[in-house]
Design a protein around this motif. Structure first.
Motif, short mmCIF file in Angstrom:
data_model
loop_
_atom_site.label_atom_id
_atom_site.label_comp_id
_atom_site.label_asym_id
_atom_site.label_seq_id
_atom_site.Cartn_x
_atom_site.Cartn_y
_atom_site.Cartn_z
N ASN A 244 0.90 -1.54 -0.16
CA ASN A 244 -0.05 -0.16 -0.30
C ASN A 244 1.16 1.80 -0.29
OD1 ASN A 244 -2.38 -1.18 -0.22
ND2 ASN A 244 -2.69 -1.46 2.61
N CYS A 245 1.75 1.71 0.45
CA CYS A 245 3.09 2.28 1.03
C CYS A 245 3.63 2.41 -0.32
CB CYS A 245 4.34 2.11 1.51
SG CYS A 245 4.02 2.55 3.53
N ARG B 29 2.16 1.75 -3.42
CA ARG B 29 1.07 1.88 -4.36
C ARG B 29 1.50 0.59 -5.62
NH1 ARG B 29 0.92 5.30 -0.25
NH2 ARG B 29 0.08 6.79 -1.35
N GLU C 284 -9.17 6.12 -8.99
CA GLU C 284 -7.21 5.75 -8.61
C GLU C 284 -6.60 6.09 -9.60
OE1 GLU C 284 -4.75 1.70 -8.25
OE2 GLU C 284 -6.40 1.53 -7.79
N GLN D 75 -5.60 10.56 -8.97
CA GLN D 75 -4.88 11.25 -8.31
C GLN D 75 -3.76 11.20 -8.66
OE1 GLN D 75 -4.12 7.98 -5.97
NE2 GLN D 75 -6.30 7.30 -5.27
N LEU E 175 3.12 10.96 -6.28
CA LEU E 175 2.99 9.93 -6.18
C LEU E 175 5.13 10.42 -5.78
CD1 LEU E 175 2.79 8.18 -2.94
CD2 LEU E 175 3.67 6.61 -4.13
#
Length: 80
Positions: A31-32, A34, A51, A54, A57
Motif C-alpha cells: 500500500n505504501c 502503491r 484511482e 490521484q 506519488l
C-alpha cells in the motif's frame, strides 16, 4: 497417537498465524508503494477508476509512509 495429532495441529496453527501476520505486513508495504490495484478492488474484482485521478506519488511521500510503517513494526528482541 492423538497427542501427536494435537501437537501437529498446534504447530501448524502457530505457523499459519505467523504467515498471516507476515502477509498483513507485506500488504501494508504494498500500500505504501502503491502497487497497482493491490487492495482497491471491489468484491466483483473491478478496479476503481477514481484511482487513476490521484496526484503522482513522490518519493518523499513513500519515504514518510514507510517510516511511519516501520514505527508500527513489532520490535524483535536481539537474542542472537
Amino acid at each position: 497417537m492423538s497427542v501427536w495429532v494435537d501437537q501437529a495441529l498446534s504447530n501448524n496453527r502457530s505457523v499459519a498465524s505467523d504467515l498471516s501476520e507476515a502477509h498483513q505486513w507485506l500488504r501494508r508495504i504494498a500500500n505504501c508503494l502503491r502497487y497497482p490495484n493491490n487492495s482497491d478492488r471491489t468484491s466483483d474484482d473491478v478496479i476503481d477508476i477514481t484511482e487513476t485521478l490521484q496526484f503522482p506519488l513522490t518519493s518523499f511521500q513513500v519515504r514518510r509512509q514507510m517510516e511511519e510503517l516501520l514505527q508500527m513494526f513489532p520490535t524483535i528482541a536481539k537474542t542472537l
